[in-house]
Design a protein around this motif. Structure first.
Motif, PDB file in Angstrom:
ATOM      1  N   CYS A 187       2.782  27.397  44.001  1.00 49.30           N
ATOM      2  CA  CYS A 187       2.572  28.292  45.146  1.00 49.30           C
ATOM      3  C   CYS A 187       1.964  29.642  44.734  1.00 49.30           C
ATOM      4  N   CYS A 239       8.563  28.741  41.066  1.00 43.43           N
ATOM      5  CA  CYS A 239       9.759  29.174  41.789  1.00 43.43           C
ATOM      6  C   CYS A 239      10.969  28.419  41.225  1.00 43.43           C
ATOM      7  N   CYS A 245      10.881  25.364  46.930  1.00 48.55           N
ATOM      8  CA  CYS A 245       9.439  25.472  47.145  1.00 48.55           C
ATOM      9  C   CYS A 245       8.819  24.121  46.770  1.00 48.55           C
ATOM     10  N   CYS A 248       6.035  24.223  43.928  1.00 50.51           N
ATOM     11  CA  CYS A 248       6.566  24.465  42.583  1.00 50.51           C
ATOM     12  C   CYS A 248       7.458  23.304  42.130  1.00 50.51           C
TER      13      CYS A 248
HETATM   14 ZN   LIG Z   1       6.716  28.263  44.597  1.00 55.05          ZN
END
Ligand SMILES: [Zn+2]
Length: 257
Positions: A187, A239, A245, A248
């Protein structure tokens, strides 16, 4: 809001520390910069005026990969109106990566835009890699380090253990074919850690350009501080699992166990 003049933009860019005659890679959100006289073309004119005839301006012109890429006609995807306006100007070169292209204008433009491997899109042999090699500067105009592609170069140099493949349509022997391109995708929110790393060492200039917050740093400093961190903690840009997330998590899942 007050419209910022060409003269004022030039002053702001010089005060920030943009080097005349240098290589400058710009990531920008025009919405944050404007209103400026002349709109995106006015901003481009100010950037090129500060760089001068010896300087080279570079911007990302990445595309969605959903059709065969033609650097002469394929519109950018999510790069903003300034980059979209830039590559369409006369005399501006555009590199040929089907997803990760860049545009450049100035004496080093052809060198920066020459062909590159498909993967990684932003490795040492890529436009961002060449900006780094040429000791260029990175200007973030109204955007954060989340948009700083040079941090993907740092991931490539540090050989991070994650890699996610995305489909991209390319032409092979005249036929549109879908290929998978591996890249260090996630991300990118944690790229913002670079703010503190660079600030702590006095390696980031900050100020206003137009109405936007602007950050300016040397590509080599961005890479060296990030590689140093990645050597200690290779997953630092992903993350944490608890953040849930999806992007990630996909990158974490790609790490060989
Ligand atoms: Zn992320």
């Amino acid at each position: 809001m007050l419209e910022i003049s060409f003269t004022r933009l030039v002053e702001q860019l010089k005060t920030l520390g943009v080097r005349s005659g240098g290589v400058l890679l710009v990531h920008t959100s025009f919405r944050a910069v404007g209103p400026v006289t002349g709109g995106p073309l006015g901003l481009l004119a100010a950037l090129r005026a500060v760089l001068g005839n010896e300087g080279t301006l570079v911007m990302p012109t990445m595309t969605d990969g959903e059709r065969v890429f033609d650097p002469r006609i394929t519109p950018t995807s999510g790069m903003g109106v300034t980059a979209e306006t830039f590559w369409r100007q006369p005399g501006v070169a555009r590199s040929t990566h089907p997803g990760g292209s860049f545009a450049a204008a100035g004496p080093l433009a052809e060198r920066i835009c020459r062909p590159q491997p498909l993967s990684p899109p932003h490795g040492e042999d890529s436009p961002v890699g060449r900006v780094h090699e040429l000791a260029g500067q990175v200007l973030l105009l109204g955007v954060s380090h989340s948009e700083n592609t040079t941090l993907h170069l740092a991931e490539a140099i540090a050989r991070v253990p994650y890699s996610v493949s995305h489909s991209c349509v390319v032409e092979i022997d005249g036929t549109a074919t879908t290929v998978m391109i591996a890249e260090t995708d996630h991300c990118c929110v944690r790229f913002r850690l670079a703010d503190d790393w660079l600030r702590a060492r006095g390696l980031q200039r900050e100020g206003s350009v137009g109405h936007a917050v602007a950050r300016l740093c040397d590509a080599r400093d961005v890479v060296s501080v990030a590689v140093e961190r990645l050597m200690v903690e290779p997953l630092i840009f992903l993350c944490p699992t608890r953040a849930r997330c999806a992007e990630c998590a996909a990158a974490r899942a790609s790490v060989p166990t």
